[in-house]
Each structure stands twice: as structure tokens, then as C-alpha cells.
Design an enzyme around this catalytic site. Structure first.
Site, PDB file in Angstrom:
ATOM      1  N   HIS A   7      79.667   8.517  65.718  1.00 28.46           N
ATOM      2  CA  HIS A   7      79.050   8.176  64.425  1.00 28.46           C
ATOM      3  C   HIS A   7      80.120   7.836  63.384  1.00 28.46           C
ATOM      4  O   HIS A   7      80.660   8.747  62.745  1.00 28.46           O
ATOM      5  CB  HIS A   7      78.209   9.359  63.924  1.00 28.46           C
ATOM      6  N   GLU A  28      79.753   6.741  60.517  1.00 25.39           N
ATOM      7  CA  GLU A  28      79.269   6.945  59.148  1.00 25.39           C
ATOM      8  C   GLU A  28      79.491   8.355  58.632  1.00 25.39           C
ATOM      9  O   GLU A  28      79.403   8.590  57.435  1.00 25.39           O
ATOM     10  CB  GLU A  28      77.777   6.569  59.062  1.00 25.39           C
ATOM     11  N   CYS A  58      75.597   5.016  68.460  1.00 25.65           N
ATOM     12  CA  CYS A  58      74.981   6.097  69.227  1.00 25.65           C
ATOM     13  C   CYS A  58      73.785   5.566  70.033  1.00 25.65           C
ATOM     14  O   CYS A  58      73.974   4.770  70.935  1.00 25.65           O
ATOM     15  CB  CYS A  58      74.613   7.257  68.304  1.00 25.65           C
TER      16      CYS A  58
END
Ligand code: XMP
Length: 535
Positions: A166, A168, A78
Site C-alpha cells: 500500500h 498510500e 493490493c
């Protein structure tokens, strides 16, 4: 030991990146963006996190990329991706509308090592206001969505990647694969970080660090201090003295039950019943911060008195875990949760601090606890505030009010443990990632409501009376509020959508069995803007 460094540019999800890397059995450290350890030979790769800032904000965090490029594989996530692109000659501009939420990778270069094994249409999670509109010279686009052209890029021929989504977060369904491709495929992690290897190396290190010294540890009944105690006990046996203070504000029978558990685990533990002192000092106090201060002060006094009796103690051990330290190091300077240590130990004792769990995330602490053979109910215990039931009784604290709350809480928690639900998808993955031991069959897991939620408890609205009718009589008693939240870190939380039949039966049980309560409410506030506790 090999490690990945995650440079924190202030994103809310930086800790999650760390957890995902650890799930790949790879050690990692999250450091402030400008604190890269230049001389650490164990570093095998670097991840640049997201950030609340735009690259154009005057206060945006910046680093000199030339200190990393060519030395380590780099992955920017990001803001990390936008910052690299922007600083190396690309263009970042405000997106026409904020790019937020689910998107699907419509083109992917699966020959690129970062995307090995990816499926076309893979769902990713975006959350940014700016977007990359041109890459630096010599960079190539390796994945796009319908609205974000440069969803991912690589500097051609160089170990430098950026992704604007993202990986994660759970909503990026192949995000863990992307991180695996980076950490294992590209950085070459041996994946030898595990609960078993942690226990072995930590026990050795503690023996070296502590020699023949004596150590004191304050037990709270919570998972962190309990695991720290069992680990230390494994390393130095009875030279560890544990002190467990009963302030009279724990859950029903908790002091006796937990003390018994500790004794069964072979811990050298002193249980101290100081409830009379706490009740006396809290009498007449209604202000929440005042309650916290009194409890903190009394706890230190009682703990110190006991600690002084341990002859020759040289160390104070604590169950501090990694998120406690990351929060206190938070680079944006906002204190979100204060860290609750045993403060103000007597200076003359001259104790050094020993924190054997300081590198672990909560789910890892639980895995270590299991590795050490601790009982499941100690390991999967919900977090519980230090001031305990005192901050769940609105108004003055009296032994009778604590008794009412303990009884209601006991009914609620038992019921949560008994009621089983089947979970799938993101919800199942969230629960498994928190370290709950459940088997996935046909894409589903079965867990109790207790394990599904992050934290639950009852609040006694002792400052309120509500009218009711029982038999032929009118009653004028207190309402209680039930609280249950889902969360991954307590910083944000959502109210848990508990089944209606469950709520109905708990409400009945509490009103029928707990004298002093005639009404049950369910708290449907999320955090923010509410908090988990009421006081
Ligand atoms: P809040 O209410 O701030 O709670 O959303 C976040 C987490 O912290 C716990 N909590 C405390 N823990 N001392 C503690 O040790 C405190 O004074 C305290 N206040 C809240 C709360 O239970 C939740 O897990």
C-alpha cells in the site's frame, strides 16, 4: 482540468490514495469500481484500489479491464494488482500466512519508471490474505520482498503496473514517491491543482452559477461551514446571508467568540440565541438518540424561521466536503457515519443546493481557509458533533450541567493548546498531512497537543456521583472523563497517549476550579470497539 480516477473496490485506504494524489497538486476523483467515466477527456490515469474481498470471493467486485487497457496508464494497488493479474492469466492463491505489516523491498528495478529514485531496502506496508504466485504471460516482476516475490509488476511494454503493498499509507516510507512517479512521471500531471487555483476557479464558477441570486448558509462554528461562507462571501459579498444558531450547548463563550470572528471576516451573519427553546425541549430527556432528534428538529425550526426572513433567497449553501459524500456513496453499503445536513427546509422556499467544497478533503479545506486569510484558530479547530455538549453529558441536560461541562472543557482545551511537544517520523508526517502549519527542522516539528490530536473533549458523567474529600468535608459530586484521540478520518481512532504531567496538571485544575466535579478519569478506549463520543 487533468484528473486521476481512483476506482474504489471498497478498501479502507481508498480515501488515503485520493489524499496522496491531491498532495501531488493533482485533482482526482474516487468513484465506485464500476462507474468509470468513459467520456471524460480530462482523465490522465487510473488507480484500482484495494478491497476487503479476495479475487475468489463470489461477491468480489470485477470490471472489464479491456475498457481501460491501452487508453490510460493503470496502477493496481493490493486487490487492484491481484485482480489484474488474476483476470489476465496469472495465478493468485491464499498466502501460507496472512502477509501483513512492515516489509522491505530487497530487490527493486530502479530503471522502471514506477521505482525511479527508490532505495534498496525501502519499507513497504502489506495487508493481504492472498498473494500472486504467477504473473500473466508478458508481465515482469519489478520488486520483491523476502516473503512476497511479486511485490510489484509491470505488463512489459504497456502502461500497466500492480503493487501488492500500500503506497498510500505512511508506513510505506517511499509510497509518496511511487505515487509521484505514477501520477507525474507516467501520467504526465502538470501539478497545477492548489488551494490558490481552487479559490480562483471556484470564485469564478460561483459567480456564474449564482448570478445576482441571494444565498443562505447555516454556520456551525466548524471549519467546513466557515470556509464555505468565506469563499461564498468572496464570490458574491453581502448577497450571502449566514445564520448561526446558538442552542446553548456550544463550548464556553464559543457563540460570542465565533460570531465576533465571523463579523471580522466581513460576513453578513445573523446570530440567533435560541438556547431557551432547546433547554425547554430537552428537559427530562436522557436517551441519546432522543436528544439528537430534538436538537435536529429544533435546529431546523429555528433555522427555517430565520431563513424565511431572507427575502428572495434562491440557494442554500452547505459546507459538505468530499469524505462526507464518499461515505454516503460507500460501495459496501455500510453507513459508517450519517451525513448531517440542514434537513427539511420549507418547500415553499424552493432552494437549490450549493456545495462549493464538495471536492475537497479536510486538509485541503484548511489550506483553502488559509488562502482566504482566515484566522488559524478557526482553521485548525477540532471536529465537534452537531448535537454538541448534549452528547457529552450522560443523563439529563440542564443549564447547570452545561455550565460545569463548559468550565471543565475550557480548562482542558486551553491546556492542550498551551502544552508543546516535539514529534518526528510517522507521527510528524500524520500531523503535517492533516494541514497543521509546522516547520520540520532536523526531522522534527513542534506542535501543541491540541494540534497533535484529532479531537478532544470532556464528558460529564452526570448519572454518576463519586465520593471525595475537600478540606475537612466529604464531597459527593460528578466525575468527568477526558477524551483525546488521534485519527485521520474519525472512522477509526486511537486514544492519544497524553503525557502524565499534562494529565496530572489538568486534573488538578479541573477539580480545584470547577464546582461540581471531584474526580477526573482519562478514557483509554480506541475506536473500534468504542466510539469517539460517549453517547
Ligand atoms: P463517533 O462517536 O461515532 O464520532 O466515533 C465520529 C465523529 O463524528 C462526530 N459525531 C457527530 N457529529 N452529529 C455530528 O454532527 C452527531 O450526532 C455526531 N455523533 C458523533 C464525533 O464528534 C466524531 O468527530
Amino acid at each position: 482540468m487533468q484528473k486521476i480516477i481512483i476506482l474504489d473496490f471498497g478498501s479502507q485506504t481508498t480515501q488515503l490514495i485520493g489524499r496522496r494524489v491531491r498532495e501531488l497538486n493533482t485533482f482526482c476523483e474516487i468513484l465506485p469500481y464500476n462507474k468509470f467515466p468513459q467520456d471524460d477527456p480530462d482523465v490522465i490515469g487510473v488507480i484500482l484500489s484495494g478491497s476487503p474481498f479476495s479475487v475468489y470471493d463470489p461477491e468480489a467486485f470485477k470490471i472489464d479491464l479491456s475498457t481501460l487497457r491501452g487508453r490510460y496508464p493503470i496502477l493496481g494497488i493490493c486487490y487492484g494488482a491481484q485482480f489484474m493479474s488474476h483476470s489476465l492469466g496469472g495465478k493468485v492463491e491464499p498466502a501460507p500466512s496472512r502477509e501483513y505489516g512492515r516489509q522491505f523491498l530487497s530487490t527493486i528495478d530502479t530503471a522502471n519508471p514506477l521505482f525511479a529514485g527508490f532505495e534498496k531496502g525501502s519499507q513497504v506496508w502489506m495487508s493481504h490474505g492472498d498473494t500472486i504466485t504467477a504473473l500473466p504471460a508478458g508481465f515482469q516482476c519489478i520488486a520483491s520482498t523476502d516473503t512476497v516475490h511479486y511485490a510489484a509488476y509491470q505488463a512489459t511494454g504497456e502502461a500497466l503496473w500492480g503493487v501488492q503493498f500500500h503506497p498510500e499509507v505512511f508506513h510505506s516510507t517511499q509510497g509518496s514517491l511511487l505515487l509521484r512517479n505514477f501520477v507525474v512521471g507516467i501520467c504526465g500531471s502538470h501539478q497545477d491543482w492548489s488551494a490558490a487555483s481552487f479559490v480562483d476557479t471556484t470564485v469564478q464558477e460561483l459567480r456564474q452559477q449564482l448570478g445576482d441570486d441571494r444565498v443562505i448558509l447555516g454556520l456551525s462554528g466548524g471549519v467546513d461551514s466557515s470556509v464555505a461562507a468565506v469563499l461564498l462571501n468572496r464570490a458574491i459579498g453581502d448577497r450571502l446571508t449566514c445564520i448561526f444558531v446558538d442552542h446553548g450547548l456550544l463550548r464556553k463563550n464559543e457563540f460570542q467568540d465565533v460570531l465576533h470572528d465571523y463579523e471580522c471576516l466581513g460576513l453578513n451573519v445573523r446570530g440567533v440565541d435560541a438556547s431557551a427553546k432547546f433547554f425547554a425541549d430537552l428537559a427530562g430527556v436522557t436517551d441519546p438518540e432522543q436528544k439528537r432528534k430534538i436538537i435536529g428538529r429544533d435546529f431546523v425550526e429555528v433555522f427555517n424561521e430565520e431563513a424565511r426572513k431572507v427575502e428572495g433567497a434562491r440557494w442554500l449553501a452547505q459546507g459538505t466536503i468530499y469524505p462526507d459524500r464518499i461515505e454516503s456513496l460507500n460501495i459496501t453499503g455500510k453507513v459508517i457515519k450519517s451525513h448531517h445536513n440542514v434537513g427539511g427546509l420549507p418547500k415553499e422556499m424552493n432552494l437549490q443546493l450549493c456545495e462549493p467544497l464538495k471536492w475537497l478533503f479536510k486538509d485541503e479545506v484548511r489550506r483553502v481557509g488559509r488562502q482566504l486569510g482566515m484566522p488559524e484558530h478557526l482553521i485548525t479547530r477540532h471536529p465537534f458533533p452537531g448535537p454538541s455538549l448534549a452528547v457529552r453529558i450522560l443523563g439529563e441536560i440542564t443549564p447547570e450541567r452545561v455550565r460545569i461541562l463548559q468550565d471543565a472543557d475550557d480548562i482542558y482545551i486551553r491546556a492542550l493548546r498551551q502544552y508543546k511537544v516535539r514529534l518526528s517520523g510517522d507521527e510528524a508526517r500524520r500531523v503535517l498531512a492533516a494541514g497543521v502549519p509546522a516547520q520540520m527542522t532536523d526531522g522534527e516539528i513542534e506542535v501543541s497537543l491540541y494540534d497533535q490530536v484529532w479531537q478532544a473533549g470532556v464528558i460529564l458523567l452526570a448519572t454518576v456521583r463519586s465520593v471525595g474529600v475537600m478540606g475537612d468535608e466529604r464531597t459527593y459530586e460528578h466525575p468527568v472523563a477526558l477524551r483525546a484521540v488521534t485519527s485521520t478520518d474519525a472512522m477509526t481512532a486511537d486514544w492519544a497517549h497524553l503525557p502524565y504531567d499534562f494529565l496530572a496538571s489538568v486534573s488538578n485544575d479541573i477539580i480545584n476550579h470547577v464546582r461540581g466535579v471531584n474526580r477526573v478519569c482519562y478514557d483509554i478506549s480506541s475506536k473500534p470497539p468504542a466510539t469517539i463520543e460517549w453517547e
